[in-house]
Design a protein around this motif. Structure first.
Motif, PDB file in Angstrom:
ATOM      1  N   THR A  19     -43.387  -2.990  13.793  1.00 51.08           N
ATOM      2  CA  THR A  19     -42.590  -1.832  13.393  1.00 51.08           C
ATOM      3  C   THR A  19     -42.428  -0.948  14.618  1.00 51.08           C
ATOM      4  OG1 THR A  19     -43.318  -1.859  11.101  1.00 51.08           O
ATOM      5  CG2 THR A  19     -42.494   0.227  11.944  1.00 51.08           C
ATOM      6  N   GLY A  20     -41.186  -0.748  15.027  1.00 53.17           N
ATOM      7  CA  GLY A  20     -40.960  -0.070  16.294  1.00 53.17           C
ATOM      8  C   GLY A  20     -41.439  -0.985  17.404  1.00 53.17           C
ATOM      9  N   THR A  21     -42.547  -0.607  18.020  1.00 52.74           N
ATOM     10  CA  THR A  21     -43.125  -1.461  19.062  1.00 52.74           C
ATOM     11  C   THR A  21     -44.554  -1.878  18.735  1.00 52.74           C
ATOM     12  OG1 THR A  21     -43.892   0.493  20.298  1.00 52.74           O
ATOM     13  CG2 THR A  21     -41.707  -0.410  20.863  1.00 52.74           C
ATOM     14  N   ARG A  22     -45.124  -1.322  17.651  1.00 54.11           N
ATOM     15  CA  ARG A  22     -46.516  -1.614  17.309  1.00 54.11           C
ATOM     16  C   ARG A  22     -46.583  -2.725  16.260  1.00 54.11           C
ATOM     17  NH1 ARG A  22     -49.945   2.099  19.488  1.00 54.11           N
ATOM     18  NH2 ARG A  22     -51.667   1.284  18.243  1.00 54.11           N
ATOM     19  N   ALA A  23     -47.738  -3.397  16.244  1.00 51.77           N
ATOM     20  CA  ALA A  23     -47.943  -4.492  15.300  1.00 51.77           C
ATOM     21  C   ALA A  23     -48.870  -4.051  14.172  1.00 51.77           C
ATOM     22  CB  ALA A  23     -48.544  -5.702  16.013  1.00 51.77           C
ATOM     23  N   TYR A  24     -48.532  -4.488  12.953  1.00 57.17           N
ATOM     24  CA  TYR A  24     -49.336  -4.167  11.774  1.00 57.17           C
ATOM     25  C   TYR A  24     -49.554  -5.447  10.959  1.00 57.17           C
ATOM     26  CZ  TYR A  24     -48.033   0.649  12.884  1.00 57.17           C
ATOM     27  OH  TYR A  24     -47.832   1.855  13.515  1.00 57.17           O
ATOM     28  N   ILE A  25     -50.598  -5.383  10.146  1.00 57.81           N
ATOM     29  CA  ILE A  25     -50.892  -6.511   9.270  1.00 57.81           C
ATOM     30  C   ILE A  25     -51.280  -5.957   7.906  1.00 57.81           C
ATOM     31  CG2 ILE A  25     -53.351  -6.657   9.937  1.00 57.81           C
ATOM     32  CD1 ILE A  25     -53.022  -9.734   9.850  1.00 57.81           C
ATOM     33  N   ASN A  26     -50.794  -6.597   6.848  1.00 58.39           N
ATOM     34  CA  ASN A  26     -51.219  -6.200   5.505  1.00 58.39           C
ATOM     35  C   ASN A  26     -51.221  -7.390   4.561  1.00 58.39           C
ATOM     36  OD1 ASN A  26     -48.430  -6.232   5.459  1.00 58.39           O
ATOM     37  ND2 ASN A  26     -48.242  -4.483   4.076  1.00 58.39           N
ATOM     38  N   VAL A  27     -51.718  -7.147   3.331  1.00 56.21           N
ATOM     39  CA  VAL A  27     -52.059  -8.222   2.399  1.00 56.21           C
ATOM     40  C   VAL A  27     -51.259  -8.063   1.118  1.00 56.21           C
ATOM     41  CG1 VAL A  27     -53.917  -9.311   1.087  1.00 56.21           C
ATOM     42  CG2 VAL A  27     -54.378  -8.359   3.363  1.00 56.21           C
ATOM     43  N   GLY A  28     -50.676  -9.166   0.645  1.00 54.37           N
ATOM     44  CA  GLY A  28     -49.929  -9.174  -0.606  1.00 54.37           C
ATOM     45  C   GLY A  28     -50.608 -10.012  -1.664  1.00 54.37           C
ATOM     46  N   ASP A  29     -50.521  -9.568  -2.916  1.00 55.06           N
ATOM     47  CA  ASP A  29     -51.180 -10.249  -4.040  1.00 55.06           C
ATOM     48  C   ASP A  29     -50.149 -10.562  -5.113  1.00 55.06           C
ATOM     49  OD1 ASP A  29     -53.058 -11.275  -5.786  1.00 55.06           O
ATOM     50  OD2 ASP A  29     -53.655  -9.305  -6.552  1.00 55.06           O
ATOM     51  N   ILE A  30     -49.988 -11.865  -5.416  1.00 50.66           N
ATOM     52  CA  ILE A  30     -49.023 -12.297  -6.432  1.00 50.66           C
ATOM     53  C   ILE A  30     -49.653 -12.233  -7.816  1.00 50.66           C
ATOM     54  CG2 ILE A  30     -47.711 -14.266  -7.309  1.00 50.66           C
ATOM     55  CD1 ILE A  30     -47.257 -15.163  -4.483  1.00 50.66           C
ATOM     56  N   SER A  31     -48.911 -11.675  -8.763  1.00 51.73           N
ATOM     57  CA  SER A  31     -49.308 -11.664 -10.171  1.00 51.73           C
ATOM     58  C   SER A  31     -48.063 -11.961 -10.982  1.00 51.73           C
ATOM     59  CB  SER A  31     -49.895 -10.300 -10.564  1.00 51.73           C
ATOM     60  OG  SER A  31     -50.221 -10.286 -11.946  1.00 51.73           O
ATOM     61  N   GLY A  32     -48.044 -13.138 -11.600  1.00 48.35           N
ATOM     62  CA  GLY A  32     -46.841 -13.553 -12.321  1.00 48.35           C
ATOM     63  C   GLY A  32     -45.701 -13.753 -11.345  1.00 48.35           C
ATOM     64  N   THR A  33     -44.614 -13.017 -11.544  1.00 44.29           N
ATOM     65  CA  THR A  33     -43.474 -13.117 -10.626  1.00 44.29           C
ATOM     66  C   THR A  33     -43.329 -11.859  -9.774  1.00 44.29           C
ATOM     67  OG1 THR A  33     -41.975 -12.282 -12.341  1.00 44.29           O
ATOM     68  CG2 THR A  33     -42.220 -14.680 -12.160  1.00 44.29           C
ATOM     69  N   SER A  34     -44.425 -11.088  -9.671  1.00 46.28           N
ATOM     70  CA  SER A  34     -44.412  -9.864  -8.878  1.00 46.28           C
ATOM     71  C   SER A  34     -45.460  -9.960  -7.785  1.00 46.28           C
ATOM     72  CB  SER A  34     -44.710  -8.643  -9.770  1.00 46.28           C
ATOM     73  OG  SER A  34     -43.730  -8.509 -10.779  1.00 46.28           O
ATOM     74  N   ILE A  35     -45.294  -9.119  -6.762  1.00 45.55           N
ATOM     75  CA  ILE A  35     -46.257  -9.056  -5.678  1.00 45.55           C
ATOM     76  C   ILE A  35     -46.480  -7.605  -5.292  1.00 45.55           C
ATOM     77  CG2 ILE A  35     -44.461  -9.359  -3.910  1.00 45.55           C
ATOM     78  CD1 ILE A  35     -46.571 -10.893  -2.244  1.00 45.55           C
ATOM     79  N   THR A  36     -47.733  -7.243  -5.035  1.00 48.12           N
ATOM     80  CA  THR A  36     -48.085  -5.907  -4.571  1.00 48.12           C
ATOM     81  C   THR A  36     -48.742  -6.032  -3.206  1.00 48.12           C
ATOM     82  OG1 THR A  36     -50.223  -6.034  -5.717  1.00 48.12           O
ATOM     83  CG2 THR A  36     -48.392  -4.975  -6.890  1.00 48.12           C
ATOM     84  N   TRP A  37     -48.515  -5.012  -2.369  1.00 50.29           N
ATOM     85  CA  TRP A  37     -49.019  -5.041  -0.997  1.00 50.29           C
ATOM     86  C   TRP A  37     -50.005  -3.909  -0.769  1.00 50.29           C
ATOM     87  CZ3 TRP A  37     -47.815  -8.961   2.300  1.00 50.29           C
ATOM     88  CH2 TRP A  37     -46.759  -9.797   1.915  1.00 50.29           C
ATOM     89  N   GLY A  38     -51.089  -4.224  -0.078  1.00 52.51           N
ATOM     90  CA  GLY A  38     -52.064  -3.222   0.291  1.00 52.51           C
ATOM     91  C   GLY A  38     -51.597  -2.428   1.489  1.00 52.51           C
ATOM     92  N   SER A  39     -52.441  -1.490   1.915  1.00 47.51           N
ATOM     93  CA  SER A  39     -52.096  -0.633   3.049  1.00 47.51           C
ATOM     94  C   SER A  39     -52.091  -1.438   4.338  1.00 47.51           C
ATOM     95  CB  SER A  39     -53.112   0.511   3.170  1.00 47.51           C
ATOM     96  OG  SER A  39     -53.116   1.293   1.991  1.00 47.51           O
ATOM     97  N   ARG A  40     -51.149  -1.129   5.194  1.00 47.86           N
ATOM     98  CA  ARG A  40     -51.059  -1.834   6.460  1.00 47.86           C
ATOM     99  C   ARG A  40     -52.138  -1.352   7.418  1.00 47.86           C
ATOM    100  NH1 ARG A  40     -45.528   0.603   9.238  1.00 47.86           N
ATOM    101  NH2 ARG A  40     -46.392   2.624   9.891  1.00 47.86           N
ATOM    102  N   VAL A  41     -52.535  -2.232   8.340  1.00 46.47           N
ATOM    103  CA  VAL A  41     -53.556  -1.921   9.331  1.00 46.47           C
ATOM    104  C   VAL A  41     -52.948  -2.090  10.713  1.00 46.47           C
ATOM    105  CG1 VAL A  41     -55.806  -2.581  10.277  1.00 46.47           C
ATOM    106  CG2 VAL A  41     -55.409  -2.659   7.799  1.00 46.47           C
ATOM    107  N   ASP A  42     -53.147  -1.088  11.571  1.00 46.15           N
ATOM    108  CA  ASP A  42     -52.620  -1.116  12.934  1.00 46.15           C
ATOM    109  C   ASP A  42     -53.450  -2.090  13.771  1.00 46.15           C
ATOM    110  OD1 ASP A  42     -51.740  -0.627  15.530  1.00 46.15           O
ATOM    111  OD2 ASP A  42     -51.505   1.526  15.187  1.00 46.15           O
ATOM    112  N   VAL A  43     -52.783  -3.072  14.389  1.00 49.97           N
ATOM    113  CA  VAL A  43     -53.496  -4.089  15.154  1.00 49.97           C
ATOM    114  C   VAL A  43     -53.898  -3.581  16.524  1.00 49.97           C
ATOM    115  CG1 VAL A  43     -53.303  -6.386  16.182  1.00 49.97           C
ATOM    116  CG2 VAL A  43     -52.439  -5.969  13.884  1.00 49.97           C
ATOM    117  N   GLY A  44     -53.112  -2.743  17.187  1.00 47.02           N
ATOM    118  CA  GLY A  44     -53.639  -2.218  18.431  1.00 47.02           C
ATOM    119  C   GLY A  44     -52.671  -1.806  19.504  1.00 47.02           C
TER     120      GLY A  44
END
Length: 651
Positions: free
Chosen positions: A345-370
């Protein structure tokens, strides 16, 4: 003394006893008869020697010295006999009336004697002709093979041995991996076995759409045994589209594409990731235009036959997504059953986690890689350590150092290990992905490939312990990554390694990689280049590279965008199990795991058909038979069924 018990024996010989009381001076005693030579004489209980009496007339016994008065003279005479039908010693049992009846009556049979051979088998041992061989035949019976003709050699077939004409040239024995028919083209595998050389790859198959370059992404749906192909349709407002593919042999076919969303796709990548626990895939794409411009969106898809359906749209990250073609990556964490998204995003890298439930997915908070400026974010999952590993280039100071982080997933949260170094620096050009990382499940190792400025175009293998990766000495890549292009790898347990695909404009090159078990020593096999240019005389450019491994068909599917086919999204099936080196032609049928003969250089193979005498024949990675159209010349036909091999190995 008790009487005789049992059946009274039939007398076969008799003796006759007589006793006489002598008068003074008596010498002659008249017996009732005897057979000359079969009489004993006793005086007063003492047996007389033959010189003390004469018994020659069959009736009288005459003493040499006269007896005294009252001496007791006793004679014992024997009657001789000959058994009826007796066997003469000199005849060696040849005078037995019925030998077979005698054996039966005596209970003498071959099994009773511990002999399992039949009479016919025993007879093969009798008077074996000169040059003949006693052997076990296909029925596991003892048999005799007569001497072969002059100049012939003994050979072993599938069941029996036989005499055949001596080979006209070179032959070697190899162990087969998979069944091989007589005359098949065979190649050498990495473990020294041989296999049939089938087509390296099928033909490129286009989806009838105007795909946007760099937007092709594929995943393997192991629940439905299908290939999910995600791309942006440039002729349809850059909308994300999905086509469902079916692999059959070296071919792939697609159903009618389905539109994922009505929001414009962005100039950039897509990612398609399959969740094997949910049996669903996630289509990730960037929104172009409007209030959500720069946002990364996704939908959960469900495959049904050769089509699919989608749940509601979810936001992975809002606004300011990088538009570079290699600006994000994703993987599936099977330990936590989560989708991992690593992006810029922009110039920084982030990582986050998605969880599938049925036909939907929710994402946790992103973490700045560095790092402040990042390029080429890549991510993979180590199923043995249950860790997510990401690599990236730090371009803050234009030194392009390649780093890694080992990540731990808990729910929809992710924590990062300490930043480690893969290589001190790497060259790089904006917009191109010069590195990739992939976990090898068969060897429990991490492969990293890229163009590193300090060491060149190399391949590393690393082992993970905790949150630290230890890399071994890299090898120089047989493929030159310099100058741009995409490096993509996919886990391929069937070759105990990974498959690397390097895509640079019109070059499509595959490389099978492995490492010695338990070590960090990478090994690369011969590069295999395929072409898909259907426009004669025109260079075909391919934009982007995405791989998926079909674990049912044991094939790799390569997806890219073909600019000479109206930017069609295109795919090809690559077979990683095709042997790396051509060895020769099978000189006989060889079953899986068995050893057999292969005709090599200088040899004449007679297992062919349909050849034209005097014509040179070739082996090509696009054909599974000898051909005259393309490839490397390997020999010349001597007849319609035989070919003389003039070249042994083709790399």
């Amino acid at each position: 003394m008790s009487g005789y018990i049992g059946t009274q024996p039939v007398p076969q010989a008799t003796q006759k006893r007589q006793a006489f009381t002598a008068t003074a001076g008596q010498t002659t005693f008249a017996t009732s008869g005897y057979s000359v030579g079969f009489v004993d004489v006793y005086m007063n209980g003492v047996k007389l020697a033959a010189a003390d009496y004469t018994a020659t007339n069959g009736s009288d016994v005459v003493l040499a010295t006269a007896a005294l008065v009252n001496d007791i003279i006793e004679t014992v005479s024997f009657t001789s006999f000959v058994a009826s039908d007796g066997l003469a010693v000199a005849n060696n049992l040849s005078d037995v009336a019925s030998a077979s009846t005698s054996r039966t009556n005596l209970g003498i049979t071959l099994p009773n004697l511990g002999v399992t051979s039949t009479a016919a088998e025993l007879n093969t041992l009798d008077a074996v002709p000169r040059g003949s061989i006693i052997y076990g035949n296909s029925s596991a019976a003892t048999a005799r093979l007569s001497k072969g003709a002059t100049g012939t050699v003994l050979t072993a077939g599938a069941d029996d041995i036989s005499w055949v004409a001596a080979s006209g040239g070179g032959e070697q024995t190899f162990t087969a991996s998979g069944a091989i028919a007589n005359g098949d083209i065979v190649g050498l595998n990495g473990d020294g076995t041989i296999s049939v050389m089938t087509k390296l790859a099928g033909s490129f198959v286009n989806i009838n759409a105007d795909g946007f370059m760099y937007s092709a992404s594929v995943a393997y749906d192991s629940t439905n045994n299908k290939i999910v192909y995600l791309y942006l349709d440039d002729a349809n407002n850059d909308y994300p589209m999905v086509a469902i593919g079916t692999v059959s042999g070296s071919s792939i076919s697609f159903g009618t594409p389905v539109q994922v969303a009505s929001t414009d796709g962005y100039i950039g990548p897509t990612r398609c990731i399959f969740d094997s626990n949910a049996g669903k895939f996630v289509a990730i794409y960037t929104v172009y235009g409007g209030s959500n411009s720069g946002s990364v969106k996704c939908k959960v898809g469900t495959v049904s036959g050769t089509s699919c359906s989608f749940g509601s749209e979810a936001t992975v990250q809002s606004g300011n997504a990088s538009g570079e073609s290699e600006s994000y990556d994703a993987c599936y964490d099977s330990g936590s059953d989560k989708i991992i998204f690593f992006y810029i995003t922009g110039t920084r890298a982030y990582i986050n986690v998605g969880d599938i439930s049925g036909t939907s997915i929710t994402w946790g908070s992103r973490v700045d890689v560095g790092p402040a400026q990042v390029r080429a974010p890549r991510v993979t999952y180590d199923s043995s350590a249950n860790k997510v590993i990401c690599t990236y280039l730090d371009v803050t100071n234009t030194d392009y150092t390649c780093y890694y982080r080992v990540c731990t997933v808990s729910g929809t949260s992710i924590t990062l290990g300490t930043q480690g170094t893969v290589a001190n620096s790497t060259s790089g050009v904006a917009g191109y992905s010069y590195i990739d990382i992939e976990y090898c499940s068969a060897r429990n190792r991490l492969f990293v490939a890229g163009e590193f400025q300090t060491v060149g175009d190399v391949i590393y293998v690393g082992s993970l312990s905790g949150t630290t990766i230890t890399f071994g000495t890299p090898i120089t890549s047989p493929i030159a990554f310099s100058g741009g292009g995409f490096i993509t790898m996919v886990d391929c347990p069937d070759i105990n390694g990974v498959v690397l695909q390097y895509n640079y404009y019109y070059n499509n090159t595959f490389l099978n990689l492995t490492c010695a078990a338990g070590t960090n020593n990478p090994q690369a096999f011969s590069p295999k280049q395929i072409t898909g240019d259907s426009t004669t005389g025109t260079a075909t450019y391919y934009y982007g590279s995405s791989l998926a491994y079909d674990t049912t068909a044991n094939k790799v599917i390569f997806a890219t965008i073909n600019d000479q086919e109206d930017d069609n999204p295109t795919a090809v099936v690559y077979d990683p199990l095709v042997p790396d080196r051509w060895v020769g032609l099978a000189a006989e049928a060889i079953s899986d795991g068995a050893s057999g003969k292969v005709t090599i250089i200088g040899g004449i193979n007679t297992g062919q058909s349909g050849l034209v005498s005097g014509v040179e024949y070739k082996v090509s990675n696009s054909s599974d038979t000898l051909t005259t159209t393309s490839g490397t010349i390997v020999g010349v036909a001597l007849s319609s069924s035989s070919v003389y091999l003039t070249k042994a190995e083709i790399l």
